[in-house]
Motif scaffolding. Structure first.
Motif, PDB file in Angstrom:
ATOM      1  N   ALA A 244       0.829  -1.204   0.000  1.00 40.94           N
ATOM      2  CA  ALA A 244       0.000   0.000   0.000  1.00 40.94           C
ATOM      3  C   ALA A 244       0.863   1.253   0.000  1.00 40.94           C
ATOM      4  N   THR A 245       1.963   1.207   0.746  1.00 37.32           N
ATOM      5  CA  THR A 245       2.879   2.346   0.769  1.00 37.32           C
ATOM      6  C   THR A 245       3.411   2.636  -0.628  1.00 37.32           C
ATOM      7  N   TYR A 246       3.781   1.577  -1.350  1.00 37.90           N
ATOM      8  CA  TYR A 246       4.297   1.760  -2.713  1.00 37.90           C
ATOM      9  C   TYR A 246       3.260   2.449  -3.591  1.00 37.90           C
ATOM     10  N   VAL A 247       2.035   1.961  -3.560  1.00 37.72           N
ATOM     11  CA  VAL A 247       1.000   2.519  -4.434  1.00 37.72           C
ATOM     12  C   VAL A 247       0.711   3.971  -4.056  1.00 37.72           C
ATOM     13  N   LEU A 248       0.615   4.267  -2.771  1.00 37.32           N
ATOM     14  CA  LEU A 248       0.323   5.635  -2.363  1.00 37.32           C
ATOM     15  C   LEU A 248       1.473   6.581  -2.703  1.00 37.32           C
ATOM     16  N   GLU A 249       2.695   6.064  -2.655  1.00 31.08           N
ATOM     17  CA  GLU A 249       3.854   6.900  -3.005  1.00 31.08           C
ATOM     18  C   GLU A 249       3.988   7.095  -4.506  1.00 31.08           C
ATOM     19  N   HIS A 250       3.409   6.207  -5.295  1.00 33.69           N
ATOM     20  CA  HIS A 250       3.532   6.282  -6.748  1.00 33.69           C
ATOM     21  C   HIS A 250       2.243   6.725  -7.431  1.00 33.69           C
ATOM     22  N   THR A 251       1.351   7.338  -6.656  1.00 30.76           N
ATOM     23  CA  THR A 251       0.145   7.941  -7.212  1.00 30.76           C
ATOM     24  C   THR A 251       0.001   9.339  -6.635  1.00 30.76           C
ATOM     25  N   ASP A 252      -0.845  10.126  -7.268  1.00 32.23           N
ATOM     26  CA  ASP A 252      -1.078  11.495  -6.826  1.00 32.23           C
ATOM     27  C   ASP A 252      -2.547  11.664  -6.490  1.00 32.23           C
ATOM     28  N   GLY A 253      -2.836  11.981  -5.232  1.00 32.69           N
ATOM     29  CA  GLY A 253      -4.211  12.244  -4.832  1.00 32.69           C
ATOM     30  C   GLY A 253      -4.952  11.057  -4.263  1.00 32.69           C
ATOM     31  N   VAL A 254      -4.357   9.871  -4.306  1.00 35.28           N
ATOM     32  CA  VAL A 254      -4.972   8.683  -3.712  1.00 35.28           C
ATOM     33  C   VAL A 254      -4.689   8.723  -2.221  1.00 35.28           C
ATOM     34  N   VAL A 255      -5.739   8.547  -1.396  1.00 32.48           N
ATOM     35  CA  VAL A 255      -5.599   8.903   0.015  1.00 32.48           C
ATOM     36  C   VAL A 255      -5.800   7.745   0.994  1.00 32.48           C
ATOM     37  N   GLY A 256      -5.772   6.504   0.497  1.00 29.95           N
ATOM     38  CA  GLY A 256      -5.922   5.434   1.470  1.00 29.95           C
ATOM     39  C   GLY A 256      -6.020   4.065   0.852  1.00 29.95           C
ATOM     40  N   PHE A 257      -6.396   3.116   1.682  1.00 32.49           N
ATOM     41  CA  PHE A 257      -6.398   1.696   1.323  1.00 32.49           C
ATOM     42  C   PHE A 257      -7.527   0.989   2.049  1.00 32.49           C
ATOM     43  N   PHE A 258      -8.172   0.089   1.353  1.00 37.40           N
ATOM     44  CA  PHE A 258      -9.159  -0.776   1.973  1.00 37.40           C
ATOM     45  C   PHE A 258      -8.637  -2.200   1.961  1.00 37.40           C
ATOM     46  N   GLY A 259      -8.570  -2.812   3.125  1.00 41.27           N
ATOM     47  CA  GLY A 259      -8.069  -4.175   3.226  1.00 41.27           C
ATOM     48  C   GLY A 259      -9.100  -5.086   3.859  1.00 41.27           C
ATOM     49  N   ALA A 260      -9.315  -6.215   3.242  1.00 41.25           N
ATOM     50  CA  ALA A 260     -10.184  -7.235   3.815  1.00 41.25           C
ATOM     51  C   ALA A 260      -9.313  -8.429   4.181  1.00 41.25           C
ATOM     52  N   SER A 261      -8.916  -9.205   3.169  1.00 40.41           N
ATOM     53  CA  SER A 261      -7.942 -10.269   3.429  1.00 40.41           C
ATOM     54  C   SER A 261      -6.695  -9.706   4.085  1.00 40.41           C
ATOM     55  N   SER A 262      -6.292  -8.516   3.665  1.00 43.34           N
ATOM     56  CA  SER A 262      -5.045  -7.926   4.150  1.00 43.34           C
ATOM     57  C   SER A 262      -5.074  -7.630   5.644  1.00 43.34           C
ATOM     58  N   ILE A 263      -6.254  -7.346   6.181  1.00 37.20           N
ATOM     59  CA  ILE A 263      -6.338  -6.952   7.581  1.00 37.20           C
ATOM     60  C   ILE A 263      -6.839  -8.076   8.472  1.00 37.20           C
ATOM     61  N   GLU A 264      -7.725  -8.941   7.961  1.00 36.99           N
ATOM     62  CA  GLU A 264      -8.199  -9.992   8.863  1.00 36.99           C
ATOM     63  C   GLU A 264      -7.714 -11.392   8.499  1.00 36.99           C
ATOM     64  N   ARG A 265      -7.575 -11.720   7.210  1.00 38.78           N
ATOM     65  CA  ARG A 265      -7.166 -13.083   6.878  1.00 38.78           C
ATOM     66  C   ARG A 265      -5.659 -13.290   6.997  1.00 38.78           C
ATOM     67  N   LEU A 266      -4.877 -12.451   6.348  1.00 39.67           N
ATOM     68  CA  LEU A 266      -3.424 -12.674   6.327  1.00 39.67           C
ATOM     69  C   LEU A 266      -2.811 -12.638   7.731  1.00 39.67           C
ATOM     70  N   PRO A 267      -3.134 -11.641   8.559  1.00 40.58           N
ATOM     71  CA  PRO A 267      -2.562 -11.659   9.906  1.00 40.58           C
ATOM     72  C   PRO A 267      -3.057 -12.837  10.737  1.00 40.58           C
ATOM     73  N   THR A 268      -4.302 -13.261  10.520  1.00 39.74           N
ATOM     74  CA  THR A 268      -4.834 -14.403  11.259  1.00 39.74           C
ATOM     75  C   THR A 268      -4.099 -15.681  10.895  1.00 39.74           C
ATOM     76  N   GLU A 269      -3.869 -15.887   9.601  1.00 41.04           N
ATOM     77  CA  GLU A 269      -3.140 -17.073   9.158  1.00 41.04           C
ATOM     78  C   GLU A 269      -1.797 -17.175   9.870  1.00 41.04           C
ATOM     79  N   GLU A 270      -1.051 -16.089   9.862  1.00 39.25           N
ATOM     80  CA  GLU A 270       0.287 -16.103  10.451  1.00 39.25           C
ATOM     81  C   GLU A 270       0.230 -16.243  11.967  1.00 39.25           C
ATOM     82  N   ALA A 271      -0.649 -15.473  12.601  1.00 40.71           N
ATOM     83  CA  ALA A 271      -0.677 -15.459  14.067  1.00 40.71           C
ATOM     84  C   ALA A 271      -1.072 -16.813  14.639  1.00 40.71           C
ATOM     85  N   ILE A 272      -2.109 -17.441  14.086  1.00 41.57           N
ATOM     86  CA  ILE A 272      -2.562 -18.720  14.627  1.00 41.57           C
ATOM     87  C   ILE A 272      -1.534 -19.809  14.382  1.00 41.57           C
ATOM     88  N   GLU A 273      -0.981 -19.848  13.182  1.00 36.66           N
ATOM     89  CA  GLU A 273       0.030 -20.871  12.880  1.00 36.66           C
ATOM     90  C   GLU A 273       1.244 -20.727  13.792  1.00 36.66           C
TER      91      GLU A 273
END
Length: 278
Positions: free
Chosen positions: A237-266
């Motif tokens: 997300a940092t890369y995309v926001l740094e390489h665009t102009d006027g884009v102001v954020g990110f929406f994460g679904a898998s990125s916020i609940e699935r990916l961290p859950t996979e790693e944390a539980i394992e």
């Protein structure tokens, strides 16, 4: 609690003015919502894929006939909304649902405590050049119905944060009164059930910028954030926001609940298993 469109937008614009990105988080469970809120997200979004995702299934299950998407989001609301303390909660609405009187359904979502909507499940994830997508469009179940849903939600003073997949859709949603355009790069990569086919980050940034520019041509005040595809981790997300102009954020679904859950539980299970009892 339910927030008006004006109240929600004020919070989002204040975040941007303070130099902070707008972060939306998909919540498939109450515990996901609770701790995403503690992490400081600006929006929580409930939709049927969240239930499938947190059941260990791919997010695209939400586009297949495994359940009534609009009924599922109402059921999920009973679990999620009561644990959210101070964050607008959005409903993922299947705008092409031919069995809903959409103005009545949206009013019911407001009554249930939802502050806004997003168009999910969305036919935008289906290849426009495919016969299936063309047949959907020809038979009254096309993306235009999702645009109509967003227009109706805006008229009912709900925050509207639609997914768009090309420049034409970005313009259509901006014309319909969208408050936040979510530039969708496809199914999120990474993790055990993530996609493998996706754009690279450079191409994603170029596409997000094109969606941004198209939406801003219609409404200079619309907010634009990015989602999906190769934008899976904070560095992405940092890369995309740094390489665009006027884009102001990110929406994460898998990125916020699935990916961290996979790693944390394992990792937690592995640490317990490595306890020496000799």
């Amino acid at each position: 609690m339910e927030y008006t469109r004006e109240e929600s937008l004020l919070r989002l614009r204040e975040a941007v003015e303070q130099g902070n990105p707008i972060i939306g988080a998909g919540a498939g469970t109450g515990i996901s919502a609770k701790f995403a809120e503690r992490g400081g997200v600006d929006l929580l979004i409930i939709y049927n894929s969240g239930r499938y995702r947190m059941s260990g299934r791919g997010s695209l299950a939400g586009l297949l006939p495994y359940g009534d998407a609009n009924e599922i989001v109402c059921e999920m609301g009973h679990e999620v909304i009561p644990v959210v303390e101070d964050t607008p909660v959005l409903a993922g609405v299947n705008g092409t649902d031919p069995f809903r009187q959409m103005d009545v359904f949206l009013a019911d979502l407001k009554r249930r405590g939802f502050s806004g909507v997003q168009n999910f499940p969305t036919v935008g994830l289906i290849d426009e050049d495919s016969g299936f997508r063309q047949n959907l469009e020809e038979t009254g179940m096309g993306y235009d119905k999702e645009v109509d849903m967003i227009r109706e939600a805006a008229s009912q003073d709900m925050l509207t944060c639609p997914y768009v997949f090309n420049e034409t859709q970005a313009r259509e949603m901006a014309e319909a009164g969208a408050d936040v355009i979510v530039s969708h790069m496809g199914l999120t990569t990474s993790g055990d059930i993530g996609a493998e086919t996706a754009l690279d980050l450079e191409a994603a940034a170029e596409r997000v910028q094109a969606h941004h520019d198209a939406a801003k041509d219609v409404n200079e005040d619309v907010l634009v954030i990015c989602h999906g595809g190769p934008i899976a981790w904070p560095d992405d997300a940092t890369y995309v926001l740094e390489h665009t102009d006027g884009v102001v954020g990110f929406f994460g679904a898998s990125s916020i609940e699935r990916l961290p859950t996979e790693e944390a539980i394992e990792n937690q299970a592995r640490e317990f298993k490595e306890i020496d009892i000799q």
